[in-house]
Motif scaffolding. Structure first.
Motif, PDB file in Angstrom:
ATOM      1  N   UNK A 245       5.759   6.495  -9.183  1.00  0.00           N
ATOM      2  CA  UNK A 245       4.717   7.034  -9.295  1.00  0.00           C
ATOM      3  C   UNK A 245       4.670   7.774  -9.247  1.00  0.00           C
TER       4      UNK A 245
ATOM      5  N   UNK B  34      -8.433  -4.379  -3.549  1.00  0.00           N
ATOM      6  CA  UNK B  34     -10.100  -3.385  -4.142  1.00  0.00           C
ATOM      7  C   UNK B  34     -11.001  -3.996  -5.494  1.00  0.00           C
TER       8      UNK B  34
ATOM      9  N   UNK C 175      -8.207   5.537 -10.355  1.00  0.00           N
ATOM     10  CA  UNK C 175      -8.875   5.102  -8.971  1.00  0.00           C
ATOM     11  C   UNK C 175      -7.757   5.726  -8.083  1.00  0.00           C
ATOM     12  N   UNK C 176      -6.810   5.441  -7.962  1.00  0.00           N
ATOM     13  CA  UNK C 176      -5.707   5.661  -7.062  1.00  0.00           C
ATOM     14  C   UNK C 176      -5.451   7.963  -6.670  1.00  0.00           C
TER      15      UNK C 176
ATOM     16  N   UNK D 296     -18.154  -7.323  -7.760  1.00  0.00           N
ATOM     17  CA  UNK D 296     -19.874  -5.839  -8.414  1.00  0.00           C
ATOM     18  C   UNK D 296     -20.186  -5.530  -9.109  1.00  0.00           C
ATOM     19  N   UNK D 297     -19.219  -5.467 -10.312  1.00  0.00           N
ATOM     20  CA  UNK D 297     -19.841  -4.750 -11.217  1.00  0.00           C
ATOM     21  C   UNK D 297     -19.777  -5.810 -12.305  1.00  0.00           C
TER      22      UNK D 297
ATOM     23  N   UNK E   1       2.125  -0.308 -12.863  1.00  0.00           N
ATOM     24  CA  UNK E   1       0.559  -1.450 -12.646  1.00  0.00           C
ATOM     25  C   UNK E   1       0.178  -0.598 -10.968  1.00  0.00           C
ATOM     26  N   UNK E   2       0.494  -1.289 -10.269  1.00  0.00           N
ATOM     27  CA  UNK E   2      -0.082  -1.107  -8.177  1.00  0.00           C
ATOM     28  C   UNK E   2       0.668  -2.104  -7.265  1.00  0.00           C
TER      29      UNK E   2
ATOM     30  N   UNK F 101     -15.699   3.475  -3.947  1.00  0.00           N
ATOM     31  CA  UNK F 101     -15.560   2.849  -5.336  1.00  0.00           C
ATOM     32  C   UNK F 101     -16.329   1.702  -5.529  1.00  0.00           C
ATOM     33  N   UNK F 102     -15.948   1.190  -7.055  1.00  0.00           N
ATOM     34  CA  UNK F 102     -17.090   0.307  -6.815  1.00  0.00           C
ATOM     35  C   UNK F 102     -16.994  -0.879  -6.395  1.00  0.00           C
ATOM     36  N   UNK F 103     -17.984  -1.567  -5.357  1.00  0.00           N
ATOM     37  CA  UNK F 103     -17.058  -3.111  -5.210  1.00  0.00           C
ATOM     38  C   UNK F 103     -17.680  -2.421  -3.393  1.00  0.00           C
TER      39      UNK F 103
ATOM     40  N   UNK G 180     -24.504   4.244  -8.731  1.00  0.00           N
ATOM     41  CA  UNK G 180     -24.694   4.194 -10.404  1.00  0.00           C
ATOM     42  C   UNK G 180     -23.085   4.532 -10.312  1.00  0.00           C
ATOM     43  N   UNK G 181     -22.064   4.578  -8.969  1.00  0.00           N
ATOM     44  CA  UNK G 181     -21.176   4.212  -8.957  1.00  0.00           C
ATOM     45  C   UNK G 181     -20.002   3.092  -8.829  1.00  0.00           C
ATOM     46  N   UNK G 182     -21.126   2.129  -9.061  1.00  0.00           N
ATOM     47  CA  UNK G 182     -20.974   0.627  -8.906  1.00  0.00           C
ATOM     48  C   UNK G 182     -20.503   0.701  -6.736  1.00  0.00           C
TER      49      UNK G 182
ATOM     50  N   UNK H 275      -6.806  -0.085 -13.392  1.00  0.00           N
ATOM     51  CA  UNK H 275      -7.661   0.370 -11.487  1.00  0.00           C
ATOM     52  C   UNK H 275      -6.248   1.468 -11.470  1.00  0.00           C
ATOM     53  N   UNK H 276      -5.599   1.955 -10.626  1.00  0.00           N
ATOM     54  CA  UNK H 276      -4.565   2.383 -10.167  1.00  0.00           C
ATOM     55  C   UNK H 276      -4.787   3.672 -11.089  1.00  0.00           C
TER      56      UNK H 276
ATOM     57  N   UNK I 278     -18.350   2.328 -15.877  1.00  0.00           N
ATOM     58  CA  UNK I 278     -19.246   2.087 -15.016  1.00  0.00           C
ATOM     59  C   UNK I 278     -19.586   2.617 -14.002  1.00  0.00           C
ATOM     60  N   UNK I 279     -17.957   4.197 -13.975  1.00  0.00           N
ATOM     61  CA  UNK I 279     -18.304   5.288 -12.795  1.00  0.00           C
ATOM     62  C   UNK I 279     -19.564   5.900 -13.497  1.00  0.00           C
TER      63      UNK I 279
ATOM     64  N   UNK J 126     -13.167  -6.904  -5.468  1.00  0.00           N
ATOM     65  CA  UNK J 126     -14.553  -6.705  -5.582  1.00  0.00           C
ATOM     66  C   UNK J 126     -14.652  -6.292  -6.361  1.00  0.00           C
ATOM     67  N   UNK J 127     -14.667  -4.829  -6.976  1.00  0.00           N
ATOM     68  CA  UNK J 127     -14.816  -4.136  -7.548  1.00  0.00           C
ATOM     69  C   UNK J 127     -15.332  -5.379  -9.017  1.00  0.00           C
TER      70      UNK J 127
ATOM     71  N   UNK K 248       0.875   0.504   6.010  1.00  0.00           N
ATOM     72  CA  UNK K 248       0.484   1.839   5.876  1.00  0.00           C
ATOM     73  C   UNK K 248      -1.376   1.877   4.769  1.00  0.00           C
TER      74      UNK K 248
ATOM     75  N   UNK L  46      -3.251  -3.714  -1.830  1.00  0.00           N
ATOM     76  CA  UNK L  46      -4.149  -2.872  -2.029  1.00  0.00           C
ATOM     77  C   UNK L  46      -5.441  -2.764  -3.171  1.00  0.00           C
TER      78      UNK L  46
ATOM     79  N   UNK M  63       0.762  -0.533   0.027  1.00  0.00           N
ATOM     80  CA  UNK M  63       0.044  -0.150   0.469  1.00  0.00           C
ATOM     81  C   UNK M  63       0.911   0.989   0.333  1.00  0.00           C
TER      82      UNK M  63
END
Lengths: 341, 341, 341, 341
Positions: free
Chosen positions: B281, A297, A157-158, A304-305, A289-290, C163-165, C186-188, A153-154, A186-187, A300-301, D98, A293, A98
């Motif tokens: 990053x 996430x 979202x990050x 859900x999506x 990449x990322x 976040x989605x999920x 709508x945000x997932x 994703x990174x 989807x967002x 999970x996304x 973290x 954590x 993280x």
């Protein structure tokens, strides 16, 4: 677990030296899990590593590739994070849990590079490298998350996610870009894709993109982005082309916008005019990449999506060279190697 | 308020066409305040505007410069934000109150550019353009805050401030860089200054810098930064040189670090290698002065820290051309024009 | 624009003193726009103001309500932000453009409170108070955005969006909560709604909620949230109940989670146990509608997402007292007054 | 490493059951380091654990306390993060590297609680639990960083640090509060301390506080904060009292301000009025010490700022009961146990 297993190895630089070998199945040490690999997803980076002519520093063979989905078949002493029978992914940069990147000698250690690769029927890895696989995806699709999925994703979202009503630009139709199309739409963001291929633009729209811009017909593609956004510009741009293209991206940016620099297909040295970045207080962020954590996430996304990664083709383990050739041709989405029965 | 006042005007492009004229003192309209200007601080940007040979679009004369400190001497109907007798500064980009930049036709409107300038004995401006002056600074020093001071503040504070123990690199010894030396060292950061002049490095250290790097003796100055930080690199870098220098800055960056791109003395087109930005990053953010809320915060910070801006020389209003020539020679800190008795 | 117009006024405390009067249509001053009001959306806060028995400080009549959609029919001198014929909304707290709240005497000035209200056939307001209406909504639906819509937007988006999920909990089925159900899904995000009414839970699920919890059947509703999330808890909770319910919300929180405290139907004094907030590093943030930039973003989001606000009933201007009685009974979504033909 | 060592143990609930025992010096397993403990700093939390009358779940003895400074004297197989002879601290919650808290069964595992304690001449711990000690502090002072120092750091820095010119309120003169006085004033913030003891207020001012408020003479201490800040209020408040005091803190908050809830000396159930939190969009965040990355940053900050933690008294290992009694009386700063010669 006894017996032998197949794995791909490289002992001398150059793709021609790849060999499918038979070695003993490893035994997990304390803190390790033994994973039966089921699918391995290929990345552009794997080509760069295999095609490099630089002499290899290590005397150990290189086992290529980083992205696998599989099943835990045995655990070493003291393992609590995973259990036998669990479906798992390996994190691309597993030492980076993280926060800001964890580097060794200036580089983020990653599988199939500074750390061992996964193109093998079994791998024994520290339990901390593993993440639960998504419930809603099979192994082939799940294997595309650790690098291509997590990069998208990174990038999205990050560092402040795009908001509904904002505009996201993705470039091309490789694995990262298509994940970004799916995630950003989807967002609730409006997604604009650039590509040099009319048919691929149509397929990207079918995945959720609102608009396509043909890069060759509209070389100053930022003008099209400004028109489509009523002069506002794009809030997030995923830059995968590099070189001079970064200048177009900077000119396409909205006030307060952000460019995630994730690829440099046309040049590792990038260039841009400073003034448009001044006038927008825009941000350019390098993305590699990322962290783990983020992968947790993303899983999970995806569940859900109900997001379905785009797989262009699958190959058997023996056919890894053919899979690489498919990668050479520029797939629409991901190329995956199936491992085992 | 009746009578005439002096002000500098430009009706044709080119510094040679500057004229000190006499015009009527304006009357504040509803919502406006009339300010008796006491000091005007000059910026590199004023030179760029005056030396431009592009034909002027407006038929109104250009009143140059943006940064003034003065006193409210009269207020129009309905004014509540300031009162007669109050010492004030004008915001550089007064329509931009907070949040992402507010642009008109792609540009943030600023005083002495798209909006009227302040090199005048009096100015009548909307009350919303004004901010209370710092209690602890005289007018000459206070006049340096709206552009140079706020640029350093925005670069350091508005996108994640450096933490005590982190490293900040500033380049050169112009007004923005010296503000950044003072602010960043007051925050507990370790400041490294680069300059091509040994004596200026010594003076920057006297202001709080921990280390100086001679840019000509150490062209690959990022190596010195990496050595001084035990290989970690710099957490925040204020880039004022531009061109190829951005590449050095990117290579000097710590994991999770940030470059504030604020000046481009050596080239509006900037270039850098992508890989070090991937591995950290790292972030490159364009900075164009800042918003009014930032200026209000800077004033409070200056009063609390008792920070004294560095003024290299002051000139009388009549001597504005000589002040510009001082700017041509590269001052250490700011050049200020005193206005009025 | 000449002639008279109708508007509701209150000269003495208490709802019984509401009067529908005829007054002259105002003329827009410099910087103002005259707006023909088309729809006014009611909020729980309007009830609190009208039912207050505290003596009124001002001798001007109170014109109630804050949320209107209408059309610009005339503009005063110097207006550039809106033009005649444009459909507009008024910002709830129009002096607060962006950043932290702008307060006067400790309170954020808002329409129908410290600033004039909008329950009138025409209003003349500074142009800076207006925001373009969404293209995709009629006036009745558009009028629900400035308070209820923006409150949900601010709570979800302005301090790190879900976040989605991730999991979002909303409480009850008032206007803010239903907007939050629609936006968050709508945000997932996975949305869990709590309510004391089985039928309303079913309707909330039809709007996008994944799960409903019956508050009376499950008073310790946080247990249900923990079960539904595999023990992780909720990432964002919109607290509208207040009092002791905040304690349940704190116990329902995921690690790193956040509670937006937006309503206190059951008590302005709120209570919670500290330990679960320690163990999650959870956040409780007060939310009071939001700033003008947020409203501009919400409008774009609504147009992109094609989000349709839930309107329970509309009333004619004459029937404002009946609309208030509907509000007393607890509507599902919003109650709106239509103004004009 | 052979031989025996002393350590304090508790086998039955209650402070009276503490015993100083002799046990074998442990041997570091693979991935572990053996640390010669030099100093152990005590926290209020240690008292709570020792004085608890709840039956103990584990049959292993409890070794109390969490905060130690020491020296690595041996390393197990495969250890790379630390080396023999290195001075180290142990992280308070060593599994939390973290990002958001890492919890097990809803609790962040910490030393001297769910994980073993350190009041022992030697401890063998995973290398990942250790952090390099500050160069500029001796072992006694260094031992105060892992809990008290990191709590102040997290509260101030990890959710938007106070800016120069902003106001920070700290409560009382315990270890966390004094660290916060020192850190926040080093950041250029204006620090206001509340305390019930005139002499302690004077000593806090000597450490950098700008103002003191006597809590008993001014029970509505928020009024004094508002006066000292010209009505703006405090930007960051470190709440250590809890109970009803949180209400005072909420009323003392500036627009956009933040309360770090870190202690609850006067009540685990906390209460506050919602309206002032609405009008400021204020934040209340639970803080439970912090992650390992924060401790690493704090160490660098301490070395750069030359910050000297306040130690009220030191005791020999044998005198641990007397050290606890000192803690009972409310020290000014920290109480530390010296271990070994």
């Amino acid at each position: 677990m006894e017996g032998v297993m197949k794995r791909w190895e490289l002992r001398e630089p150059g793709r021609a030296n790849l060999k499918l070998t038979s070695v003993a199945i490893p035994t997990p040490k304390p803190g390790e899990a033994l994973v039966r690999v089921r699918a391995v997803s290929l990345n552009y980076r794997d080509k760069l590593i295999l095609d490099s002519t630089a002499p290899r520093a290590s005397r150990e063979p290189l086992v290529p590739t980083s992205d696998m989905a599989g099943e835990v078949v045995a655990t070493g002493e003291g393992v609590t994070r995973v259990r036998k029978g669990e479906r798992v992914l390996a994190a691309f940069s597993p030492l980076w849990v993280d926060g800001p990147p964890v580097r060794v000698d200036g580089v983020i250690p990653s599988l199939g590079g500074a750390l061992p690769g996964v193109l093998s029927e079994y791998v024994a890895v520290p339990e901390s490298w593993l993440v639960a696989a998504p419930r809603t995806l099979d192994d082939v699709k799940a294997s595309t998350l650790p690098c291509a999925g997590l990069t998208a994703w990174t990038a999205l979202m990050e560092h402040g996610a795009p908001r509904p009503g904002q505009t996201v630009v993705t470039q091309g139709t490789g694995g990262v870009s298509l994940f970004a199309v799916q995630l950003a739409s989807a967002l609730g963001a409006r997604v604009i894709v650039t590509s040099g291929d009319e048919e691929k633009l149509a397929r990207a729209k079918a995945l959720g993109a609102a608009h396509g811009i043909h890069r060759r017909q509209t070389p100053d593609w930022e003008q099209a982005v400004l028109e489509l956004t009523g002069g506002r510009g794009a809030d997030v741009i995923l830059e995968v082309v590099g070189g001079d293209n970064l200048g177009h991206s900077v000119r396409a940016l909205a006030s307060g916008g952000r460019i995630a620099l994730i690829g440099v297909l046309e040049g590792f040295e990038v260039r841009f005019p400073a003034v448009p970045l001044f006038q927008t207080h825009g941000i350019i962020q390098g993305v590699m990449v990322g962290h783990r954590r983020g992968l947790e996430e993303l899983v999970r996304a995806v569940d859900t999506l109900r997001l379905e990664p785009v797989v262009d083709a699958t190959y058997a383990l023996d056919a890894f060279p053919q899979a690489l050739e498919h990668l050479d041709r520029g797939p629409f989405g991901k190329v995956v190697v199936r491992v085992g029965a």
